[in-house]
Every structure is written in structure tokens, then in C-alpha cells.
Design an enzyme around this catalytic site. Structure first.
Site, short mmCIF file in Angstrom:
data_model
loop_
_atom_site.label_atom_id
_atom_site.label_comp_id
_atom_site.label_asym_id
_atom_site.label_seq_id
_atom_site.Cartn_x
_atom_site.Cartn_y
_atom_site.Cartn_z
N LYS A 176 -9.96 2.09 14.13
CA LYS A 176 -8.57 2.62 14.82
C LYS A 176 -8.37 2.84 16.44
CE LYS A 176 -6.51 2.45 10.86
NZ LYS A 176 -5.50 1.43 10.52
N LEU A 215 -5.72 -11.45 5.59
CA LEU A 215 -5.57 -11.91 6.99
C LEU A 215 -6.89 -12.24 7.81
CD1 LEU A 215 -3.00 -9.14 8.04
CD2 LEU A 215 -2.59 -11.58 8.21
N PHE A 262 -0.14 -2.55 8.62
CA PHE A 262 -0.72 -1.46 7.85
C PHE A 262 -2.01 -2.15 7.27
CE2 PHE A 262 3.64 -0.29 7.18
CZ PHE A 262 3.73 0.96 7.36
N ILE A 285 1.72 3.75 2.39
CA ILE A 285 2.57 4.22 3.26
C ILE A 285 3.38 2.81 3.71
CG2 ILE A 285 2.88 4.63 5.89
CD1 ILE A 285 -0.11 6.10 5.54
N TYR A 318 -14.50 3.90 10.34
CA TYR A 318 -13.13 3.71 10.11
C TYR A 318 -12.32 4.30 11.15
CZ TYR A 318 -8.47 5.20 8.77
OH TYR A 318 -7.21 5.84 8.63
N GLY A 321 0.76 -1.17 -0.05
CA GLY A 321 0.00 0.05 -0.04
C GLY A 321 0.80 1.25 0.11
N TYR A 351 -1.03 8.71 12.64
CA TYR A 351 -0.59 9.48 11.46
C TYR A 351 -1.41 10.66 11.40
CZ TYR A 351 0.97 4.73 10.26
OH TYR A 351 1.32 3.59 9.89
N GLY A 366 -18.32 16.50 8.45
CA GLY A 366 -17.34 15.66 9.38
C GLY A 366 -16.07 16.28 9.39
N SER A 414 -4.35 6.30 13.67
CA SER A 414 -4.41 7.68 12.83
C SER A 414 -4.98 8.82 13.84
CB SER A 414 -5.57 7.57 11.60
OG SER A 414 -6.15 8.58 11.23
N ALA A 415 -4.92 10.18 13.29
CA ALA A 415 -5.30 10.96 14.24
C ALA A 415 -6.61 11.28 14.29
CB ALA A 415 -4.80 12.36 13.61
N LEU A 472 -7.02 15.47 -0.46
CA LEU A 472 -6.70 16.89 -0.94
C LEU A 472 -5.52 16.75 -2.13
CD1 LEU A 472 -7.24 19.78 -1.24
CD2 LEU A 472 -5.72 20.06 0.70
N1 UFG Z 1 -10.22 19.03 0.88
C1 UFG Z 1 -10.78 19.93 0.12
N2 UFG Z 1 -11.13 19.63 -1.30
C2 UFG Z 1 -11.02 18.32 -1.68
C3 UFG Z 1 -10.57 17.42 -0.64
C4 UFG Z 1 -10.14 17.81 0.65
O1 UFG Z 1 -10.98 20.93 0.20
O2 UFG Z 1 -11.30 17.63 -2.94
C5 UFG Z 1 -9.92 19.69 2.18
C6 UFG Z 1 -10.77 18.91 3.29
O3 UFG Z 1 -11.97 19.66 3.53
C7 UFG Z 1 -9.60 19.08 4.51
C8 UFG Z 1 -8.33 18.89 3.86
O4 UFG Z 1 -8.76 19.09 2.38
O5 UFG Z 1 -9.78 20.45 4.98
C9 UFG Z 1 -7.74 17.55 4.09
O6 UFG Z 1 -8.74 16.73 3.41
P1 UFG Z 1 -8.15 15.15 3.25
O7 UFG Z 1 -9.42 14.38 2.71
O8 UFG Z 1 -7.01 14.99 2.32
O9 UFG Z 1 -7.73 14.67 4.69
P2 UFG Z 1 -8.69 14.61 6.18
O10 UFG Z 1 -7.86 15.28 6.98
O11 UFG Z 1 -10.04 14.91 5.93
O12 UFG Z 1 -8.49 12.82 6.38
C10 UFG Z 1 -6.99 12.37 6.74
C11 UFG Z 1 -7.23 10.92 6.21
C12 UFG Z 1 -7.93 10.13 7.06
C13 UFG Z 1 -7.67 10.22 8.49
C14 UFG Z 1 -7.50 11.89 8.74
C15 UFG Z 1 -6.99 11.77 10.36
O13 UFG Z 1 -7.61 10.94 4.93
O14 UFG Z 1 -7.75 8.78 6.69
O15 UFG Z 1 -6.75 12.56 8.00
O16 UFG Z 1 -6.96 13.37 10.86
F1 UFG Z 1 -8.54 9.74 9.34
#
Ligand code: UFG
Length: 343
Positions: free
Chosen positions: A156, A60, A82, A13, A152, A11, A180, A300, A127-128, A203
Site C-alpha cells: 500500500k 490485471l 480495489f 468494498i 501487505y 470484492g 481506509y 503486530g 489503508s491506515a 474481528l
Molecule cells: N481481534 C480480536 N479477536 C479476533 C480478531 C481481531 O480480538 O478474533 C482484535 C484485534 O486484535 C484488533 C481488532 O480486533 O485489536 C481489530 O482487528 P482486525 O483484524 O479486524 O483489524 P486490524 O485493525 O488488525 O486490521 C485492519 C485490516 C487491515 C488493515 C488495518 C489497517 O484488516 O487490512 O486494519 O489499520 F491493514
């Protein structure tokens, strides 16, 4: 030489961690069920490391197959676990998939390791997300664990508790859970990186796919949060720095004589970056102008989530080295590389 089992080692990481383990001279066996990756990643890891890493296709969740695998690999000294499903949205739609995949695979694995009756150093990929909506930022490990925001996230939290309880009951186990923050970036060779299937939920892959023309436009989910510029703040950590935190955790476990040792560590940079700042950095470092618009908040999302990493700095002797700019440039190089290959 210590032998380390890496579950989910093909995967995102996992693959970067395998490369770092190899660099440190560990003997590695990867297991992966290929549910969210492919054997191509193994070829790439072998190319980067100029070696042929052991790999076994193993689910597993399969009790019998796990039993046979562990009995045939009873010389392992450590496990980095992982293997798990990780899409927050999917877990809300299909919670049982997440409880079955993430919890039963963990308990099956631990149950077989327990029967080996030997010392095992175990690292859990957490995860955080376990913090849910944080009360204080930066978030320390003392932040209270509240109800998870998603199935999810709950897997964790539960996973951490299962490991802690096992360590308390069995002095053969020592374990660390690494929480993380937001892993981004790719190996500097640009040969391995994140490979989202379908439309990216995260993002940075969305940014790189927009910049290369696969997606028309990025939507920034909300600019009315109480943050420096209204967009959400996250702690973006280079995946190679994150991979190295696993090596430091193994060092810590191996050198620690404390029976029943279990601890949790935040792994981030300690610095919050807003979505709009990240877009600006991406544009600066790559020279691309990114097509984006401001949209509604995503359900969320929390306004601010970044780590206090002083515990990992002090007790794991680990520090992040790459900047957000370094990370974004490596993500971009990876995106360009995979798209060149498709041409
Ligand atoms: N975002 C956008 N546009 C997008 C995608 C994301 O604006 O198209 C924003 C989100 O709203 C957020 C930031 O970018 O503010 C980061 O979003 P991500 O989806 O990349 O990451 P998250 O912080 O939501 O989630 C990540 C991991 C999860 C984990 C979490 C722990 O993807 O698996 O951090 O804090 F659970």
C-alpha cells in the site's frame, strides 16, 4: 455520463462502491479475476441496482489481456482500483504473492491508462496500515510513514508512491489515495457484505460467525494494553459510508482543475472503539450474548489506531453517517441472510 472502471468491483468494498456509483448515475465497468469472490456477487449487485452492470473477467497481472481490455475501453474517465490481495498474515508468509499481485497489477493498469493519452481520474484503495505503529492518535495524514509492519502494508505504501510519481510526471492523471481504517458492516438490503473464505481474520466477521454458531468462541487478543479497558482501539467505518467516500473523491477529482493533483485522505469515523466495547455494542444491538474469552496479544497489533478525518470532511465534503451500532446490525443481518440461504 462519466464512465468508471472499478477493478476488484466484486470484492467487499468494491461491490458496495459499485452500488453507490450506480445510484449516482455513473456508467460502470467492473473487472475482477474472481480470486477472492464469485459471480454470485454480480447477480446480487444487479438485483440491488435493478440493472445489468458490465463485467469482464480480467487478471490485471496479465499484461497482454490488460492492454486489450484498456484499448477496448478507451472511453473511461475514471478508475477506482480495489483489485488486490489483503490478508496481512498471508502476506508475511508469502510476500512475493503480495508484491506480484498488488504491485504488478497496479503498474500494468497505469501503464495502459497512460498510453490512452487522455485525462484519467484515479482512486487508489489504500489503508491506515501505511502508518504502521502511529506516534499520535487520532492519526492525521501528516503522521510520518514508517517502515510497514507487513508486506501487505508495504504494497500500500509503494502503491501510493507509484501513483504520486506518475501524477507528478504526467498531467493527464489526477489521483487520490484513500486510507481506509476498519471497514465493517454490509449493504442495508443484506444482499452484499463481507464474505471471508475460511476462518475470519478480522474481528467483526469472527463476531457474527460466533453469534450464529459457526465458531465456538471469540478470542479477544489482549486486555493489557494501555487503553480505556485494556483491549485495542480501532476506527470501525460502515462500508456504505466508505463507498460514498469514493463518490466524493471522484467529484473532487472531476471538479479539480489543478494539473498533477494528488492527495491522500483518511477514511474513518474519527472515533476509537475498543474490542470489548464493540462486543458490548453487538450484544446490545442484536440481543445476542457473545461467547468470548480473553487471550494473548496478537503479534503486530497496535494499541490504538483511529483517524482524524477533518481533511476528508473539509476537502471531500464527506462525513460518515452510520454509527458503530448501525454497522454491527447490518453485519448481523448479512450473516443471518447468508446462513438462511445455505439452509
Ligand atoms: N481481534 C480480536 N479477536 C479476533 C480478531 C481481531 O480480538 O478474533 C482484535 C484485534 O486484535 C484488533 C481488532 O480486533 O485489536 C481489530 O482487528 P482486525 O483484524 O479486524 O483489524 P486490524 O485493525 O488488525 O486490521 C485492519 C485490516 C487491515 C488493515 C488495518 C489497517 O484488516 O487490512 O486494519 O489499520 F491493514
Amino acid at each position: 455520463m462519466s464512465k468508471i472502471l472499478v477493478t476488484g468491483g466484486l470484492g467487499y468494498i468494491g461491490s458496495h462502491t459499485v452500488v453507490e456509483l450506480h445510484n449516482q448515475g455513473y456508467e460502470i465497468t467492473i473487472v475482477d479475476d474472481l480470486s477472492n469472490t464469485s459471480l454470485d456477487v454480480l447477480k446480487r449487485i444487479n438485483k440491488i441496482t435493478n440493472s445489468s452492470i458490465n463485467y469482464v473477467n480480467l487478471d490485471l497481472k496479465n499484461v497482454e489481456a490488460t492492454k486489450i481490455f484498456i484499448s477496448e475501453n478507451n472511453d473511461i474517465d475514471g478508475v477506482i482500483h480495489f483489485a488486490a490481495s489483503k490478508a496481512v498474515g498471508e502476506s508475511v508468509d508469502n510476500p512475493l504473492k503480495y508484491y506480484i499481485n498488488n504491485i504488478s497489477s497496479l503498474t500494468n493498469l497505469l501503464n495502459e491508462l497512460k498510453d490512452l493519452n487522455k485525462k484519467i481520474n484515479f482512486i487508489f484503495s489504500s489503508s491506515a496500515t501505511v502508518y504502521g505503529k502511529p506516534i499520535n492518535v487520532p492519526i492525521t495524514e501528516l503522521e510520518p510513514i514508517k517502515n510497514a509492519e507487513s508486506p501487505y502494508g508495504n504494497t500500500k505504501q509503494i502503491g501510493e508512491e507509484i501513483i504520486r510519481d506518475l501524477v507528478n510526471s504526467n498531467s493527464n492523471f489526477k489521483a487520490i489515495s484513500l486510507r481506509y481504517f476498519n471497514p465493517i458492516g454490509a449493504h442495508l438490503s443484506a444482499m452484499i457484505g463481507e464474505l471471508p473464505i475460511g476462518v475470519p481474520q478480522n474481528l467483526v466477521p469472527y463476531i457474527t460467525q460466533t453469534a450464529i454458531g459457526i465458531r465456538k468462541e471469540l478470542t479477544v487478543f489482549g486486555n493489557d494494553y494501555l487503553t480505556i479497558d485494556g483491549s485495542c482501539l480501532r476506527d470501525y467505518i460502515h462500508v456504505v459510508d466508505l463507498a460514498k467516500a469514493h463518490i466524493k473523491s471522484l467529484d473532487k477529482l472531476i471538479s479539480n482543475d489543478d494539473k498533477n493533483y494528488y492527495d491522500t485522505f483518511n477514511i474513518g469515523t474519527g472515533k476509537g472503539t475498543s474490542v470489548l466495547e464493540l462486543i458490548k455494542s453487538f450484544e446490545n444491538v442484536t440481543g445476542n450474548k457473545l461467547n468470548f474469552k480473553i487471550g494473548d496479544r496478537r503479534k503486530g497489533d497496535v494499541a490504538e489506531c483511529f483517524a482524524d478525518v477533518s481533511k476528508a470532511n473539509k476537502f471531500l465534503n464527506w462525513n460518515s453517517e452510520f454509527s458503530v451500532e448501525d454497522s454491527l446490525l447490518s453485519s448481523w443481518n448479512w450473516e443471518k441472510n447468508i446462513n438462511n440461504e445455505k439452509l
